[in-house]
Design a protein around this motif. Structure first.
Motif: not given
Length: 246
Positions: A46, A64-68, A86
């Motif tokens: 991330g 943050e990783l893939n929007g999470r 988001s």
């Protein structure tokens, strides 16, 4: 010396496994307080979008990783996911009575700019989402034992006070500022009136009976139109304990 593709893949897996062993582990807790060890891919794959310092001097990160998005304490490997957002940024941090308070600005499906307050202490964390307040930043007042957030909305102030691990909500009216208009025309009239009074002949005075003294005025309490202070419940509390519960 030629290296076969098989050896390259093997070395990559070894390096990735070593990285996961060092940084790719996080600790979460379920609703019963039991410890859950999970792989922490956000630490390895991330992006780190923010850092903070805890009251004990250790550090943590916003990842943050893939929007999470999630928060992680580096010293205890504690991870707290930030749900329903988001986009997240750390606006400021405060250390009060051993607590680390993070003021976050987040984007949600209903509002592009909302604010949240996260309270971190050891393995315990709480989060308050100020829903209903959109695209309005707070005026912050921090003291030795309290953090106050004031959101000014139209003719009222939504006030949130963090103190001793709780957040209290209060609604206050906005006091109108009194303005004094003192124009040049008023000054001119006053000066002319003073001159005319000084040149006029003194009028004959007649004795006037003194008026009866009025009874003493009783002090009236000021009206308080604000709502009574109420506890503002956190969005989600994570009561964490290092002891395994059966």
């Amino acid at each position: 010396m030629r290296v076969s593709p098989h050896n390259i893949i093997l070395r990559t897996l070894v390096v990735l496994s070593f990285a996961l062993a060092l940084n790719g582990c996080s600790v979460r807790y379920d609703k019963n307080g039991k410890i859950l060890f999970n792989p922490d891919l956000a630490s390895v794959l991330g992006n780190e979008v923010g850092q903070f310092t805890l009251a004990d001097g250790s550090t943590g990160a916003l990842r943050e990783l893939n929007g999470r998005y999630s928060l992680k304490w580096s010293n205890l490997m504690i991870e707290r996911p930030l749900e329903g957002v988001s986009w997240v940024r750390i606006i400021n941090q405060y250390h009060i009575e051993g607590h680390t308070l993070l003021l976050l600005k987040v984007a949600t499906p209903s509002c592009p700019a909302q604010y949240r307050l996260v309270d971190l202490q050891s393995t315990r964390s709480q989060e308050w989402a100020f829903t209903g307040i959109c695209d309005i930043g707070p005026d912050v007042v921090a003291s030795a034992d309290k953090l106050q957030l004031n959101f000014r909305i139209d003719n009222r102030i939504e006030q949130f006070n963090w103190q001793h691990g709780e957040v209290y909500h209060r609604r206050l009216p906005v006091q109108q500022e009194k303005t004094v208009q003192n124009t040049g025309a008023n000054k001119t009239r006053a000066s002319r009136k003073a001159k005319s009074q000084s040149t006029a002949k003194p009028a004959k005075r007649t004795p006037v009976k003194a008026a009866e003294p009025l009874p003493p005025r009783v002090a009236q309490p000021e009206l308080d139109n604000s709502l009574p202070t109420e506890i503002y419940q956190p969005t989600k509390t994570r009561q964490t304990s290092l002891e395994l519960k059966s």
